[in-house]
Design a protein around this motif. Structure first.
Motif, PDB file in Angstrom:
ATOM      1  N   LYS A 244       0.788  -1.223   0.000  1.00  0.00           N
ATOM      2  CA  LYS A 244       0.000   0.000   0.000  1.00  0.00           C
ATOM      3  C   LYS A 244       0.828   1.284   0.000  1.00  0.00           C
TER       4      LYS A 244
ATOM      5  N   LYS B  14      -5.348  10.627 -11.003  1.00  0.00           N
ATOM      6  CA  LYS B  14      -4.379  10.677  -9.909  1.00  0.00           C
ATOM      7  C   LYS B  14      -4.397  12.056  -9.282  1.00  0.00           C
ATOM      8  N   THR B  54       1.233   0.016 -12.919  1.00  0.00           N
ATOM      9  CA  THR B  54       1.028  -0.266 -11.483  1.00  0.00           C
ATOM     10  C   THR B  54       2.064   0.359 -10.552  1.00  0.00           C
ATOM     11  N   GLN B  57      -0.366   4.061  -7.668  1.00  0.00           N
ATOM     12  CA  GLN B  57      -1.734   3.616  -7.487  1.00  0.00           C
ATOM     13  C   GLN B  57      -2.696   4.714  -7.945  1.00  0.00           C
ATOM     14  N   THR B  71      -4.250  -3.878 -11.217  1.00  0.00           N
ATOM     15  CA  THR B  71      -4.084  -2.947 -10.096  1.00  0.00           C
ATOM     16  C   THR B  71      -4.409  -3.605  -8.758  1.00  0.00           C
TER      17      THR B  71
END
Ligand SMILES: Nc1ncnc2c1ncn2[C@@H]1O[C@H](COP(=O)(O)OP(=O)(O)OP(=O)(O)O)[C@@H](O)[C@H]1O
Ligand SMILES: [Mg+2]
Lengths: 247, 296
Positions: A244, B14, B54, B57, B71
């Motif tokens: 993450k 984004k 990827t 994010q 993703t």
């Protein structure tokens, strides 16, 4: 599978260590050897701690401290530089690597440096003091400690974006730990509240465990268990950051 | 060149804090084509490429590579189908060229013998042989890029992303890279590239898309885009001596316009090119928000 992949991830860091082996070892051994001379022969001559002469007491402490300093700086700086300066860290996410393999692989560089350094210090210790023994439990603990502190380095490397932040983490967390966690003196000599704080830190337990194993006074299961908890905790944090984190 | 879609990005967005770098962009790349992604500095090209591969994010949106959403799963096997040469060269600069290339082969689990064969073939092709044992640190920028190229194609990806691959390269290297891209494409590799050079886009790309301030403004074949603004371009200077451009779909109109200009104006009449399209679509001012006009 994950284990094999983790060695793939580590390959380039190990290449770097092989290329620069002498400087890698010199930088991680000079400090501990200086402590040995300054505190062992200088300050602590004739002193006894917990029933052992100071040198025998201190050498396991120095080995514990080396697992922390050698591992942490190696992996933390490497990960930070690969993320922010080389940007080669991206490449790990462009192949189908499991994040667990990446986490483990990133720890091996620090482990190799620490294990070689500790082996040298262990041999030195065996040669100069009669009280120390070579035990499997000490080796096991050194391995676990090296892995744990390497992973703490990976966390630091993932979270800091410059040498400045890295130096801050070292100055505020790592350096105090190296001096206070019972490596050079017995924590029992400190007031209760200080002991409570220090026993929350992993290095205090690592030191206890390595020391008892090397002095042959039994195996500190609590020390081993606490280090294990830190290992699992940092592994989970690393895994999360790989999946993450803002890479 | 079949028509099916190999890269499908839908609504990718984004945000960096309050700032939206890429705003709901849809991209379709067809299998086997060379797709050009154009846009001024800061338009969001790198961010888009990083989202599709990827590395970044997306705040919103989905990306499918050959029908598989990559993703969601960090270790998706679909990643083995893509290769990327980043704008900022991503190599370990403190080890050798050979070690960097080998590392990529190892990461992609290429069997050793096969890997050594590919390394030899590719390094010969890129002229890297004399440099294999040098530290990447000590190579010039162009040579570092060659190393990055070998690293990105060692696992023979089906889609290759190149972010400004020819920026900072000399003419020879540029042509070598064009040949390489065409060669890979002829062997079935789909190419997705960004560039600031319009001649490059015209030279290489089957289709292009232009992005500006995070918005996709236009996409199509270079010919379609040129026709879209008018195939006939007229350059002239107005009474203040500022260069002006007009485009006409019809040659007669273009001729009539030229005749309407005052006698003695310096007029150039030519076919419209991608440079015109780009400037028409993204504006001629370098910094659109400030009052900047370039007097030529
Ligand atoms: N990590 C980040 N944090 C904040 N803003 C960012 C970040 N990365 C990119 N940006 C911003 O997003 C915008 C788009 O950047 P991007 O690098 O995608 O542009 P680009 O089209 O590749 O430009 P160039 O042609 O100069 O390479 C820029 O305004 C940039 O400042
Ligand atoms: Mg860019």
């Amino acid at each position: 599978m994950i284990l094999a992949d983790s060695f793939r991830v580590a390959w380039i860091d190990l290449c770097f260590i092989r290329r620069n082996l002498s400087s890698v070892l010199i930088t991680s051994l000079v400090g501990p050897l200086l402590y040995l001379v300054a505190f062992g022969y200088g300050l602590g001559k004739g002193m006894t701690v917990d029933g052992f002469d100071y040198m025998s007491f201190m050498i396991p402490g120095i080995i514990a401290l080396t697992t922390l300093t050698a591992c942490f700086s190696t992996t933390a700086v490497k990960v930070m530089v690969q993320r922010t300066y080389f940007q080669s860290f991206d490449e790990l996410f462009l192949c189908s690597m499991n994040p667990a393999a990446i986490v483990l692989g990133k720890a091996y560089g620090g482990m190799v440096r620490s294990l070689i350094s500790c082996a040298i210090l262990y041999v030195v210790g065996l040669l100069i003091t009669p009280d120390l023994r070579f035990t499997l439990s000490a080796v096991l603990m050194i391995l676990l400690a090296s892995l744990t502190y390497s992973l703490i380095g990976v966390v630091a490397g993932m979270l800091s974006n410059s040498h400045l932040t890295m130096n801050m983490i070292t100055a505020l967390i790592i350096t105090p730990m190296t001096f206070l966690c019972g490596t050079l003196f017995s924590v029992d000599a400190l007031p209760g509240f200080a002991q409570a704080i220090l026993y929350a830190l992993p290095l205090t337990h690592t030191t206890d465990c390595i020391r008892s194993a090397m002095l042959g006074t039994g195996f500190e299961w609590i020390g081993f268990a606490v280090t294990m908890v830190y290992f699992i905790g940092t592994f989970v944090i690393c895994y999360y950051l790989m999946v993450k984190g803002k890479r | 060149m079949t028509g099916d879609i190999i890269v499908r990005a839908r609504g990718i967005t984004k945000r960096f804090g309050d700032f939206t770098a890429v705003d709901h962009v849809d991209v379709d790349v067809r299998r086997g084509e060379i797709f050009g992604f154009l846009g001024p500095n800061g338009a969001g090209k790198t961010t888009t490429i990083r989202m599709i591969t990827t590395l970044t994010q997306p705040t919103e949106g989905t990306v499918e590579i050959d029908g598989r959403d990559i993703t969601k799963d960090v270790s998706s096997p679909a990643k083995e189908d893509i290769g990327i040469i980043q704008q900022h060269i991503s190599l370990d600069k403190d080890v050798s060229v050979l070690e960097n290339i080998r590392y990529h082969a190892i990461l992609h689990r290429i069997p050793r013998k096969e890997a050594e064969e590919r390394i030899e073939r590719l390094s010969r092709m890129m002229g890297l042989e004399p440099y294999m044992d040098r530290l990447v640190l000590n190579l010039s920028g162009g040579w570092k890029r060659r190393v990055a190229i070998v690293c990105a194609i060692i696992h023979e990806p089906r889609i290759l992303f190149l972010d400004e691959p020819t920026a900072g390269l000399d003419t020879q290297s540029r042509h070598m890279l064009w040949d390489l891209i065409r060669g890979l494409n002829a062997n079935g590799t789909t190419i997705f590239l960004t560039t600031h050079y319009m001649d490059e886009a015209e030279e290489l790309c089957d289709r292009v898309a232009i992005i500006d301030h995070g918005h996709l403004v236009i996409q199509g074949t270079p010919e379609e885009l040129c026709m879209g603004i008018g195939s006939w371009a007229v350059e002239y200077r107005d009474s203040d001596g500022v260069k002006q451009y007009r485009y006409f779909t019809d040659m007669e109109q273009s001729r009539a316009f030229q005749e309407s200009l005052p006698l003695g104006s310096r007029v150039v009449s030519r076919n419209t090119n991608m440079e015109d399209v780009f400037l028409e679509v993204t504006g001629r001012d370098v910094v659109a928000t400030e009052e900047v006009t370039f007097r030529i």
